[in-house]
Write a protein that holds these residues in place. Structure first.
Motif, PDB file in Angstrom:
ATOM      1  N   LEU A 166       9.456  -6.154   5.671  1.00 53.44           N
ATOM      2  CA  LEU A 166       8.749  -5.464   4.833  1.00 53.44           C
ATOM      3  C   LEU A 166       9.243  -5.592   3.364  1.00 53.44           C
ATOM      4  O   LEU A 166      10.565  -5.391   3.276  1.00 53.44           O
ATOM      5  CB  LEU A 166       8.463  -3.985   5.349  1.00 53.44           C
ATOM      6  CG  LEU A 166       7.934  -3.591   6.696  1.00 53.44           C
ATOM      7  CD1 LEU A 166       8.119  -2.331   7.152  1.00 53.44           C
ATOM      8  CD2 LEU A 166       6.321  -4.184   6.495  1.00 53.44           C
ATOM      9  N   ALA A 221       2.525  -2.224   6.333  1.00 51.30           N
ATOM     10  CA  ALA A 221       2.708  -3.707   6.740  1.00 51.30           C
ATOM     11  C   ALA A 221       1.928  -4.479   5.862  1.00 51.30           C
ATOM     12  O   ALA A 221       1.742  -5.696   5.772  1.00 51.30           O
ATOM     13  CB  ALA A 221       2.500  -4.126   8.154  1.00 51.30           C
ATOM     14  N   CYS A 266       2.810  -5.206   2.981  1.00 49.85           N
ATOM     15  CA  CYS A 266       3.662  -5.761   2.137  1.00 49.85           C
ATOM     16  C   CYS A 266       4.587  -6.625   2.769  1.00 49.85           C
ATOM     17  O   CYS A 266       5.457  -7.189   2.175  1.00 49.85           O
ATOM     18  CB  CYS A 266       4.653  -4.566   1.391  1.00 49.85           C
ATOM     19  SG  CYS A 266       5.839  -3.948   2.640  1.00 49.85           S
ATOM     20  N   SER A 287       0.866  -1.150  -0.087  1.00 49.20           N
ATOM     21  CA  SER A 287       0.000   0.195  -0.037  1.00 49.20           C
ATOM     22  C   SER A 287       0.763   1.427   0.046  1.00 49.20           C
ATOM     23  O   SER A 287       0.939   1.998  -1.135  1.00 49.20           O
ATOM     24  CB  SER A 287      -0.938   0.168   1.276  1.00 49.20           C
ATOM     25  OG  SER A 287      -1.709   0.986   1.187  1.00 49.20           O
ATOM     26  N   CYS A 288       1.429   1.641   1.028  1.00 50.98           N
ATOM     27  CA  CYS A 288       2.195   2.715   1.315  1.00 50.98           C
ATOM     28  C   CYS A 288       3.629   2.982   0.698  1.00 50.98           C
ATOM     29  O   CYS A 288       4.141   4.053   0.020  1.00 50.98           O
ATOM     30  CB  CYS A 288       2.640   3.292   2.752  1.00 50.98           C
ATOM     31  SG  CYS A 288       3.633   1.916   3.406  1.00 50.98           S
ATOM     32  N   ARG A 289       4.159   1.798   0.402  1.00 49.27           N
ATOM     33  CA  ARG A 289       5.735   1.748  -0.367  1.00 49.27           C
ATOM     34  C   ARG A 289       6.686   2.359   0.478  1.00 49.27           C
ATOM     35  O   ARG A 289       7.654   2.602   0.236  1.00 49.27           O
ATOM     36  CB  ARG A 289       5.751   2.184  -1.515  1.00 49.27           C
ATOM     37  CG  ARG A 289       4.410   1.544  -2.537  1.00 49.27           C
ATOM     38  CD  ARG A 289       4.976   2.003  -4.090  1.00 49.27           C
ATOM     39  NE  ARG A 289       5.931   1.184  -4.745  1.00 49.27           N
ATOM     40  CZ  ARG A 289       5.881  -0.003  -5.481  1.00 49.27           C
ATOM     41  NH1 ARG A 289       4.565  -0.444  -5.598  1.00 49.27           N
ATOM     42  NH2 ARG A 289       6.792  -0.625  -5.795  1.00 49.27           N
ATOM     43  N   GLY A 308       7.360   1.707   4.464  1.00 45.24           N
ATOM     44  CA  GLY A 308       7.625   1.368   5.744  1.00 45.24           C
ATOM     45  C   GLY A 308       6.490   1.669   6.775  1.00 45.24           C
ATOM     46  O   GLY A 308       6.877   1.630   7.893  1.00 45.24           O
TER      47      GLY A 308
END
Ligand code: FES
Length: 127
Positions: A99, A69, A71, A62-64, A66
């Protein structure tokens, strides 16, 4: 870095355990599709997530950055860096959770389970 990967869905479907030493051997013998189990290469300066995407796989994220979570992966073998700017708690990191969006391989071989965001211990981290 050569990466052998496995979808956490397959572990659930087959009733396997994440910390099973035979996990990847079992996966090799199961009839899993190429998206669920296989190998990919991570180039230098590429995060694990970027390498998966370049290889044509749609791993969750989602956020790329960190911070969420989504990923998250589980590291069964090898080492993946964990930059300081991340939300993975130390106890989960010690158990092998990482991550993929900001994790860079530190070993020539890695075995990772991706899609572990549905694990109950990661619930509180998913945004
Ligand atoms: Fe949000 Fe990796 S995508 S922590």
């Amino acid at each position: 870095t050569r990466v052998e990967f496995l979808d956490y869905e397959a572990i659930v479907d087959y009733g396997w355990s994440l910390d099973d030493d035979e996990l990847f051997r079992k996966a090799s013998h199961a009839d899993l599709g190429p998206d669920a189990h296989g190998r990919l290469l991570v180039h230098p300066d590429e995060s694990l997530l970027e390498a998966a995407e370049r290889s044509g796989f749609a791993w969750p994220f989602s956020c790329r950055g960190g911070a969420c979570a989504n990923c998250a992966v589980y590291l069964a073998e090898g080492k993946l860096s964990q930059p300081t700017d991340h939300i993975m708690p130390d106890d989960l990191a010690e158990r092998g959770f990482r991550l993929s969006c900001n994790g860079y391989p530190l070993t020539d071989e890695l075995s990772v389970v991706f899609n572990v965001k549905q694990r109950p211990e990661l619930d509180d981290l998913i945004l």
